[in-house]
Design a protein around this motif. Structure first.
Motif, PDB file in Angstrom:
ATOM      1  N   LYS A 235       0.713  -1.758  -0.255  1.00  0.00           N
ATOM      2  CA  LYS A 235       0.218   0.394  -0.239  1.00  0.00           C
ATOM      3  C   LYS A 235       0.513   0.815  -0.407  1.00  0.00           C
ATOM      4  O   LYS A 235      -0.014   2.648   0.062  1.00  0.00           O
ATOM      5  CB  LYS A 235      -1.039  -0.230   1.183  1.00  0.00           C
ATOM      6  N   ALA A 236       1.747   1.122  -0.001  1.00  0.00           N
ATOM      7  CA  ALA A 236       3.196   2.673   0.222  1.00  0.00           C
ATOM      8  C   ALA A 236       3.580   2.455  -0.800  1.00  0.00           C
ATOM      9  O   ALA A 236       3.649   1.748  -2.389  1.00  0.00           O
ATOM     10  CB  ALA A 236       4.209   2.177   1.395  1.00  0.00           C
ATOM     11  N   PHE A 237       3.798   3.742  -1.418  1.00  0.00           N
ATOM     12  CA  PHE A 237       4.487   4.170  -2.238  1.00  0.00           C
ATOM     13  C   PHE A 237       5.342   5.568  -2.311  1.00  0.00           C
ATOM     14  O   PHE A 237       4.259   6.548  -1.357  1.00  0.00           O
ATOM     15  CB  PHE A 237       3.578   4.403  -3.826  1.00  0.00           C
ATOM     16  N   TYR A 238       6.529   5.023  -2.285  1.00  0.00           N
ATOM     17  CA  TYR A 238       7.570   6.716  -1.594  1.00  0.00           C
ATOM     18  C   TYR A 238       7.963   7.652  -2.522  1.00  0.00           C
ATOM     19  O   TYR A 238       7.983   7.318  -3.974  1.00  0.00           O
ATOM     20  CB  TYR A 238       8.599   5.884  -0.661  1.00  0.00           C
ATOM     21  N   ASP A 239       7.602   8.884  -2.474  1.00  0.00           N
ATOM     22  CA  ASP A 239       7.981  10.076  -3.884  1.00  0.00           C
ATOM     23  C   ASP A 239       8.431  10.822  -3.647  1.00  0.00           C
ATOM     24  O   ASP A 239       9.605  11.188  -3.908  1.00  0.00           O
ATOM     25  CB  ASP A 239       7.030  10.921  -3.439  1.00  0.00           C
TER      26      ASP A 239
ATOM     27  N   VAL B  80      -0.673   5.400   4.115  1.00  0.00           N
ATOM     28  CA  VAL B  80      -1.278   4.416   4.196  1.00  0.00           C
ATOM     29  C   VAL B  80      -2.039   4.256   5.627  1.00  0.00           C
ATOM     30  O   VAL B  80      -2.149   4.753   5.475  1.00  0.00           O
ATOM     31  CB  VAL B  80      -0.151   3.277   4.470  1.00  0.00           C
ATOM     32  N   ASP B  81      -3.932   3.884   4.647  1.00  0.00           N
ATOM     33  CA  ASP B  81      -4.405   3.618   5.949  1.00  0.00           C
ATOM     34  C   ASP B  81      -4.886   5.226   6.195  1.00  0.00           C
ATOM     35  O   ASP B  81      -5.029   5.308   7.442  1.00  0.00           O
ATOM     36  CB  ASP B  81      -4.439   2.352   7.397  1.00  0.00           C
ATOM     37  N   GLY B  82      -4.883   5.921   5.451  1.00  0.00           N
ATOM     38  CA  GLY B  82      -5.130   6.988   5.464  1.00  0.00           C
ATOM     39  C   GLY B  82      -4.406   7.947   5.702  1.00  0.00           C
ATOM     40  O   GLY B  82      -5.034   9.364   6.094  1.00  0.00           O
ATOM     41  N   ARG B  83      -3.484   7.819   6.290  1.00  0.00           N
ATOM     42  CA  ARG B  83      -2.344   8.982   6.267  1.00  0.00           C
ATOM     43  C   ARG B  83      -0.497   8.758   5.496  1.00  0.00           C
ATOM     44  O   ARG B  83      -0.765   7.648   5.262  1.00  0.00           O
ATOM     45  CB  ARG B  83      -1.670   8.869   8.385  1.00  0.00           C
TER      46      ARG B  83
END
Length: 355
Positions: free
Chosen positions: A131-135, A152-155
């Motif tokens: 669910k994570a995508f680092y920018d 992730v999970d709304g934050r």
């Protein structure tokens, strides 16, 4: 005040177009000087300027380049393990040490570090959460830094390092306000997460109902969110880049990155650490992804995007287009060096010729 800044704050004789840029350079005014990276097949959105002579680039196809002679020669120091990855951000601690961020869903998001000028790299983080995508990644000093992921999970999720990027841990999310539906960061210029001083950090967002800037005054533990006047409400709109010259004064740039869409109110300024944002009275004419304060100046900054470079000399309140070349990111150093990078292997250094 450095030579480059003095020139920029003088006659300001730049105009759009290659011929005008050449003429202004001949007259002694500064202009972007394109260097030959030898990689027209790569788009460089990651840029770390070290000084007038040295800089690092990070881009598509897992590419990292480094120069130590003002861009006359670029050395390919790409991490072998990053082949095929999208490198979108790079932070340097000189000509020998740097940290590069690869973006993407799941384990495509990675962080790598080198301490020998890119001869060897060590992978210090690989994302295991689908669910994570680092920018973006940023540092307060050579030891302490943060990286940010889309919610992730709304934050928004924040990684922290205390050893220069050799190891990372996820910070608690209790101090992070809830994300808006559809809100995310933009990995467009390596400037969606920026610092100023030992404690302050800002995070830029888009895609939600409003384009926001989140601020933390304690290295990412607690955050406050503020709406900006930069248009949002669409996955392609929002704040793409931030720059702070101190903990109070900052500039945000962005807009709509689609080439066929207008980008009104593409810049905004703050004088209170991001608690409030004011739209530029005369902003850039189109979407801008990168921004940097000019060295030793309290009022001058550059903004870049695919359709050109803009200059402000009044702290971001008004902007003037000074070059039409395509760039995604810009970075300046304390010794008066400024660099820009973008598509088709473009990398340029700000130079003052003649005059």
């Amino acid at each position: 005040m450095g030579l480059v800044v003095t020139a920029l704050l003088g006659a300001l004789a730049w105009s759009t177009g290659p011929a005008a840029a050449a003429a202004s350079a001949t007259a002694g005014q500064p202009a972007w000087h394109l260097t030959d990276t030898g990689r027209t097949d790569v788009r460089f959105r990651g840029l770390a300027a070290v000084d007038r002579s040295a800089a690092w680039l990070a881009g598509t196809k897992g590419t990292v380049l480094r120069t130590t002679d003002g861009g006359r020669h670029w050395r390919d120091v790409s991490p072998p393990a990053a082949a095929g990855l999208e490198l979108r951000d790079i932070e340097a601690f000189g000509t020998r040490s740097a940290v590069a961020l690869a973006i993407g869903e799941g384990d495509a998001s990675r962080i790598l570090r080198t301490d020998d000028g890119g001869a060897t790299w060590t992978e210090s983080f690989r994302n295991t959460d689908p669910k994570a995508f680092y920018d973006c990644v940023t540092f307060f000093d050579p030891r302490h830094g943060l990286a940010m992921s889309d919610p992730v999970d709304g934050r928004f999720r924040i990684l922290s390092t205390r050893d220069g990027g050799r190891s990372w841990s996820v910070l608690p999310s209790a101090g992070m306000p809830p994300a808006q539906p559809g809100e995310a960061g933009f990995a467009a210029s390596g400037q969606c997460l920026v610092t100023s001083g030992p404690e302050d950090v800002w995070l830029a967002t888009g895609g939600g109902a409003s384009a926001r800037v989140l601020h933390s005054g304690n290295r990412g533990l607690d955050w406050t969110a503020t709406d900006t006047p930069i248009p949002a409400g669409d996955p392609a709109r929002g704040v793409f880049g931030l720059a702070f010259r101190d903990r109070a004064h900052g500039i945000a740039v962005g807009g709509d990155y689609r080439a066929d869409r207008p980008s009104p109110s593409a810049a905004a300024v703050t004088g209170d650490a991001g608690r409030g944002w004011t739209p530029s009275a005369a902003g850039p004419p189109a979407y801008r992804s990168g921004v940097a304060w000019l060295p030793h100046s309290r009022t001058a900054a550059l903004a870049v995007g695919p359709t050109g470079t803009d200059l402000t000399t009044d702290g971001g309140r008004t902007w003037r287009t000074v070059d039409s070349g395509s760039y995604d990111t810009v970075d300046c150093t304390r010794d008066g060096g400024c660099w820009a990078a973008g598509e088709q292997g473009r990398a340029a250094r700000l130079e003052r010729r003649g005059g």
